[in-house]
Design a protein around this motif. Structure first.
Motif, PDB file in Angstrom:
ATOM      1  N   GLU A   1     -62.776 -76.408  67.367  1.00 52.01           N
ATOM      2  CA  GLU A   1     -62.765 -75.295  68.320  1.00 52.01           C
ATOM      3  C   GLU A   1     -61.342 -75.178  68.840  1.00 52.01           C
ATOM      4  OE1 GLU A   1     -66.443 -74.205  70.682  1.00 52.01           O
ATOM      5  OE2 GLU A   1     -66.603 -76.387  70.685  1.00 52.01           O
ATOM      6  N   LEU A   2     -60.526 -74.433  68.139  1.00 56.44           N
ATOM      7  CA  LEU A   2     -59.091 -74.394  68.408  1.00 56.44           C
ATOM      8  C   LEU A   2     -58.784 -73.594  69.672  1.00 56.44           C
ATOM      9  CD1 LEU A   2     -57.855 -73.674  64.756  1.00 56.44           C
ATOM     10  CD2 LEU A   2     -58.413 -75.870  65.813  1.00 56.44           C
ATOM     11  N   SER A   3     -57.706 -73.981  70.343  1.00 55.89           N
ATOM     12  CA  SER A   3     -57.258 -73.254  71.538  1.00 55.89           C
ATOM     13  C   SER A   3     -55.748 -73.416  71.688  1.00 55.89           C
ATOM     14  CB  SER A   3     -57.967 -73.779  72.791  1.00 55.89           C
ATOM     15  OG  SER A   3     -57.635 -75.126  73.020  1.00 55.89           O
ATOM     16  N   ILE A   4     -55.121 -72.396  72.266  1.00 58.46           N
ATOM     17  CA  ILE A   4     -53.683 -72.447  72.557  1.00 58.46           C
ATOM     18  C   ILE A   4     -53.516 -72.124  74.036  1.00 58.46           C
ATOM     19  CG2 ILE A   4     -51.395 -71.572  71.963  1.00 58.46           C
ATOM     20  CD1 ILE A   4     -52.527 -70.631  69.303  1.00 58.46           C
ATOM     21  N   ALA A   5     -53.017 -73.089  74.796  1.00 60.12           N
ATOM     22  CA  ALA A   5     -52.940 -72.942  76.253  1.00 60.12           C
ATOM     23  C   ALA A   5     -51.649 -72.262  76.683  1.00 60.12           C
ATOM     24  CB  ALA A   5     -53.060 -74.305  76.921  1.00 60.12           C
ATOM     25  N   GLY A   6     -51.796 -71.354  77.640  1.00 60.92           N
ATOM     26  CA  GLY A   6     -50.654 -70.737  78.297  1.00 60.92           C
ATOM     27  C   GLY A   6     -50.728 -71.019  79.781  1.00 60.92           C
ATOM     28  N   ARG A   7     -49.851 -70.396  80.554  1.00 57.14           N
ATOM     29  CA  ARG A   7     -49.826 -70.629  81.994  1.00 57.14           C
ATOM     30  C   ARG A   7     -51.069 -70.065  82.684  1.00 57.14           C
ATOM     31  NH1 ARG A   7     -48.914 -73.235  86.619  1.00 57.14           N
ATOM     32  NH2 ARG A   7     -48.161 -71.944  88.304  1.00 57.14           N
ATOM     33  N   ASN A   8     -51.427 -68.814  82.364  1.00 53.14           N
ATOM     34  CA  ASN A   8     -52.549 -68.151  83.015  1.00 53.14           C
ATOM     35  C   ASN A   8     -53.801 -68.079  82.140  1.00 53.14           C
ATOM     36  OD1 ASN A   8     -51.078 -67.123  85.488  1.00 53.14           O
ATOM     37  ND2 ASN A   8     -49.857 -66.141  83.897  1.00 53.14           N
ATOM     38  N   LEU A   9     -53.600 -68.161  80.817  1.00 56.79           N
ATOM     39  CA  LEU A   9     -54.701 -67.951  79.873  1.00 56.79           C
ATOM     40  C   LEU A   9     -54.750 -69.054  78.831  1.00 56.79           C
ATOM     41  CD1 LEU A   9     -53.953 -64.171  79.120  1.00 56.79           C
ATOM     42  CD2 LEU A   9     -55.543 -65.049  80.842  1.00 56.79           C
ATOM     43  N   VAL A  10     -55.932 -69.256  78.257  1.00 60.23           N
ATOM     44  CA  VAL A  10     -56.088 -70.115  77.085  1.00 60.23           C
ATOM     45  C   VAL A  10     -56.691 -69.243  75.983  1.00 60.23           C
ATOM     46  CG1 VAL A  10     -57.174 -72.160  76.107  1.00 60.23           C
ATOM     47  CG2 VAL A  10     -56.444 -72.176  78.498  1.00 60.23           C
ATOM     48  N   LEU A  11     -55.979 -69.140  74.855  1.00 58.31           N
ATOM     49  CA  LEU A  11     -56.436 -68.316  73.734  1.00 58.31           C
ATOM     50  C   LEU A  11     -57.354 -69.128  72.834  1.00 58.31           C
ATOM     51  CD1 LEU A  11     -55.949 -65.487  72.375  1.00 58.31           C
ATOM     52  CD2 LEU A  11     -54.289 -66.665  70.916  1.00 58.31           C
ATOM     53  N   MET A  12     -58.517 -68.553  72.488  1.00 57.19           N
ATOM     54  CA  MET A  12     -59.506 -69.235  71.648  1.00 57.19           C
ATOM     55  C   MET A  12     -59.749 -68.419  70.379  1.00 57.19           C
ATOM     56  SD  MET A  12     -60.603 -71.858  73.636  1.00 57.19           S
ATOM     57  CE  MET A  12     -62.263 -72.270  73.138  1.00 57.19           C
ATOM     58  N   PRO A  13     -59.014 -68.690  69.290  1.00 58.95           N
ATOM     59  CA  PRO A  13     -59.265 -67.974  68.035  1.00 58.95           C
ATOM     60  C   PRO A  13     -60.695 -68.219  67.550  1.00 58.95           C
ATOM     61  CG  PRO A  13     -57.210 -69.219  67.934  1.00 58.95           C
ATOM     62  CD  PRO A  13     -57.915 -69.657  69.167  1.00 58.95           C
ATOM     63  N   PHE A  14     -61.267 -67.246  66.824  1.00 58.44           N
ATOM     64  CA  PHE A  14     -62.617 -67.314  66.244  1.00 58.44           C
ATOM     65  C   PHE A  14     -63.722 -67.250  67.297  1.00 58.44           C
ATOM     66  CE2 PHE A  14     -59.665 -69.873  63.693  1.00 58.44           C
ATOM     67  CZ  PHE A  14     -59.650 -69.115  62.536  1.00 58.44           C
TER      68      PHE A  14
ATOM     69  N   LYS B   1     -57.937 -57.889  75.049  1.00 57.72           N
ATOM     70  CA  LYS B   1     -57.868 -58.946  74.028  1.00 57.72           C
ATOM     71  C   LYS B   1     -58.192 -58.390  72.641  1.00 57.72           C
ATOM     72  CE  LYS B   1     -62.565 -60.698  73.771  1.00 57.72           C
ATOM     73  NZ  LYS B   1     -62.655 -60.393  72.352  1.00 57.72           N
ATOM     74  N   PRO B   2     -57.562 -58.935  71.590  1.00 60.53           N
ATOM     75  CA  PRO B   2     -57.864 -58.495  70.223  1.00 60.53           C
ATOM     76  C   PRO B   2     -59.240 -58.992  69.785  1.00 60.53           C
ATOM     77  CG  PRO B   2     -55.791 -59.751  70.344  1.00 60.53           C
ATOM     78  CD  PRO B   2     -56.512 -59.945  71.629  1.00 60.53           C
ATOM     79  N   LYS B   3     -59.777 -58.375  68.754  1.00 60.51           N
ATOM     80  CA  LYS B   3     -61.062 -58.786  68.191  1.00 60.51           C
ATOM     81  C   LYS B   3     -60.931 -60.181  67.580  1.00 60.51           C
ATOM     82  CE  LYS B   3     -64.464 -57.364  64.717  1.00 60.51           C
ATOM     83  NZ  LYS B   3     -64.683 -56.528  63.522  1.00 60.51           N
ATOM     84  N   ASN B   4     -62.014 -60.956  67.656  1.00 61.08           N
ATOM     85  CA  ASN B   4     -62.094 -62.315  67.111  1.00 61.08           C
ATOM     86  C   ASN B   4     -61.240 -63.335  67.873  1.00 61.08           C
ATOM     87  OD1 ASN B   4     -63.838 -61.367  65.157  1.00 61.08           O
ATOM     88  ND2 ASN B   4     -62.219 -61.098  63.615  1.00 61.08           N
TER      89      ASN B   4
ATOM     90  N   HIS C   1     -57.766 -60.573  63.524  1.00 57.43           N
ATOM     91  CA  HIS C   1     -58.506 -59.504  64.212  1.00 57.43           C
ATOM     92  C   HIS C   1     -59.094 -58.473  63.241  1.00 57.43           C
ATOM     93  CE1 HIS C   1     -54.420 -57.786  63.844  1.00 57.43           C
ATOM     94  NE2 HIS C   1     -55.030 -56.617  63.818  1.00 57.43           N
ATOM     95  N   LYS C   2     -58.682 -58.534  61.963  1.00 61.03           N
ATOM     96  CA  LYS C   2     -59.217 -57.595  60.968  1.00 61.03           C
ATOM     97  C   LYS C   2     -60.336 -58.222  60.129  1.00 61.03           C
ATOM     98  CE  LYS C   2     -54.896 -54.984  60.468  1.00 61.03           C
ATOM     99  NZ  LYS C   2     -53.801 -54.599  59.541  1.00 61.03           N
ATOM    100  N   MET C   3     -60.568 -59.507  60.341  1.00 60.38           N
ATOM    101  CA  MET C   3     -61.582 -60.213  59.540  1.00 60.38           C
ATOM    102  C   MET C   3     -62.996 -59.938  60.043  1.00 60.38           C
ATOM    103  SD  MET C   3     -60.202 -64.058  58.700  1.00 60.38           S
ATOM    104  CE  MET C   3     -61.884 -64.531  58.303  1.00 60.38           C
ATOM    105  N   LYS C   4     -63.941 -60.042  59.116  1.00 64.30           N
ATOM    106  CA  LYS C   4     -65.351 -59.974  59.493  1.00 64.30           C
ATOM    107  C   LYS C   4     -65.859 -61.408  59.644  1.00 64.30           C
ATOM    108  CE  LYS C   4     -69.876 -58.217  58.113  1.00 64.30           C
ATOM    109  NZ  LYS C   4     -70.679 -57.551  57.082  1.00 64.30           N
TER     110      LYS C   4
END
Length: 509
Positions: free
Chosen positions: A141-154, A181-184, A98-101
């Protein structure tokens, strides 16, 4: 509709069966040492660039190199590449995404050689498991699935499931996730998140972000072919995707897995932890609840479904073909059209069930019984779409053609489940000749005697077909009781319908 999940655990195989209203609708069987599950994230190394395919082959540890197409790299691939390089050289603790440009997106119409080179390390996720002669299919295109949400880094996008129909609720969820949600990091809001409060969604989002941070922090220590983030267990993954208020029981035959699943259910639905139960019966789990019988009747080339009507299911490398037959039903001219409609409507329900059950993917062609009326063909098309609504796998259904053919495409992400229902005789091995049945009793006793006296085993389980079990326990004293008194009181007899008629197994407890 009531749903029940059954998990049968053996040393070399895990079997998961989903029943809806006591009817088997999904079955998964996998070896205990299975790898390369959809959702696993690996650190791979590029082995070969294929400019003609605009793709690369990547080594992730499978016997055949995995396939990564340029279109599966994702627009933010340059940022992913920079993140990996920074993490590999960073000190312990990793890099805060989240701190990356972010770097500019890659060109949609670019070439693979512009962004990848042989020997380069790359973070990839399994999009399709190895099927037939092919290695895994990958995506970056990476993703991490949860019960209610799917997190998509980048990514920075927030998407909401199309199955949430209320525009007001869709807007609420989108604004809510954009604010927390955090940045990026991008987020996909799943259908089950409808109506959920901010505290619950925020807690899950933080859990997924923490999982990403903790896993990627170890990258500096990892070498290519290493698993970075593993998908949760198959049982927990199914629960994550399909858990609903209609679930009234989950039976598991293994104590450790029962504890693990109970903890997971406690996380996603704390008030429903009590539906997870450990099965402790002597009879195998699938036999006790009649699942083995359903498996035997539902797999195979011919499947009966209503009043003599049946399906013929054929598989080829290119596609699957299903033929609908009315069997011995009336076919007089007066009711032929109505009969065809009735059979086709029932067939649509059974075909939808078979697709889920066998996890059939790719192109499926269904040859329905010919119908003259256009409104009847439309009814069959609508029934098929309705029956496939409960199928979580992406699919597309075309209307019937003038030849009575329906084309269906269904996403294939793992090998199709094939179970051989025709059994080779374990006694004659397909020759058609067997040893005298009168000697079976002596053969059984001899095997028990060798295990007890020769191998010094005191606690044994004898598994036999239910008919043979009934014969051994008939009368008093029964043959089996005599064996217990003679050899070992630690001997148990378990009838199992999965065994052939004269087949038996002696297992150590």
């Amino acid at each position: 509709m009531s749903a029940e999940l059954f998990v049968d655990v053996s040393p070399d195989e895990l079997s998961i069966a989903l029943l809806e209203d006591r009817r088997l609708v999904e079955l998964r069987r996998e070896r205990s040492n299975v790898q390369f599950t959809v959702g696993d994230i690996y650190l791979g190394r590029v082995k070969k660039i294929m400019p003609g395919l605009n793709a690369a082959f990547v080594d992730v540890g499978y016997e055949k190199d995995a396939f990564l197409h340029y279109l599966d790299l994702g627009p933010q691939f340059r940022t992913l590449k920079k993140f990996l390089n920074m993490t590999k050289t960073a000190k312990k603790g990793g890099v805060a995404l989240h701190k990356m440009k972010c770097d500019p997106d890659i060109d949609k119409n670019g070439t693979i050689s512009e962004v990848l080179s042989v020997g380069q390390e790359v973070l990839v996720q399994i999009a399709k498991e190895p099927i037939s002669t092919k290695g895994p299919r990958l995506t970056s295109e990476l993703s991490i699935a949860g019960r209610n949400l799917v997190l998509m880094p980048f990514s920075d996008k927030v998407s909401v499931s199309q199955k949430i129909k209320s525009a007001e609720e869709r807007n609420r969820l989108k604004k809510l996730l954009q604010s927390i949600k955090p940045k990026n990091f991008g987020v996909i809001v799943r259908t089950v998140a409808e109506g959920k409060r901010v505290a619950e969604l925020d807690k899950e989002l933080k859990t997924l972000c923490r999982r990403w941070d903790e896993s990627t922090a170890k990258l500096f220590n990892l070498k290519p072919r290493a698993l970075v983030i593993g998908e949760i267990g198959r049982t927990s993954a199914i629960l994550r995707d399909i858990m609903s208020p209609s679930f009234n029981s989950i039976y598991i035959s293994d104590k450790e897995m029962c504890k693990e699943v109970k903890e997971y259910v406690g996380l996603i639905s704390p008030d429903r932890e009590k539906i997870v139960k450990e099965f402790k019966g002597d009879v195998p789990l699938f036999d006790q609840f009649g699942i083995e019988k359903q498996i035997k009747s539902l797999f195979g080339k011919t499947v009966s479904f209503k009043s003599g009507a049946y399906l013929i299911i054929e598989h080829t490398e290119a596609l699957h073909v299903i033929d609908v037959n009315s069997g011995n039903r009336a076919k007089t001219a007066a009711n032929q059209e109505n009969n065809a409609l009735e059979v086709n409507l029932a067939a649509a329900d059974e075909i939808a069930r078979q697709l889920r059950l066998r996890d059939m993917g790719g192109i499926i062609v269904v040859d329905f019984i010919d119908m003259q009326k256009a409104e009847h063909r439309q009814k069959v098309h609508e029934r098929m779409k309705e029956a496939m609504n409960s199928d979580r796998t992406k699919h597309n259904i075309l209307p019937l053609s003038k030849f009575g053919l329906m084309q269906i495409t269904r996403q294939r992400v793992r090998p199709e489940l094939a179970i051989e229902t025709n059994e080779t005789c374990p006694t004659c091995f397909g020759t058609g000749k067997i040893a005298p049945a009168i000697l079976l009793e002596e053969k059984l006793e001899d095997s028990i005697r060798k295990a007890v006296e020769g191998q010094k085993k005191r606690k044994l389980t004898l598994k036999v077909h239910p008919y043979l079990g009934a014969y051994l326990k008939k009368g008093f004293p029964s043959i089996f009781l005599k064996w217990k008194m003679k050899y070992s009181f630690g001997l148990k007899l378990i009838p199992s319908a999965s065994l052939s008629f004269l087949e038996f197994k002696i297992l150590e407890e």
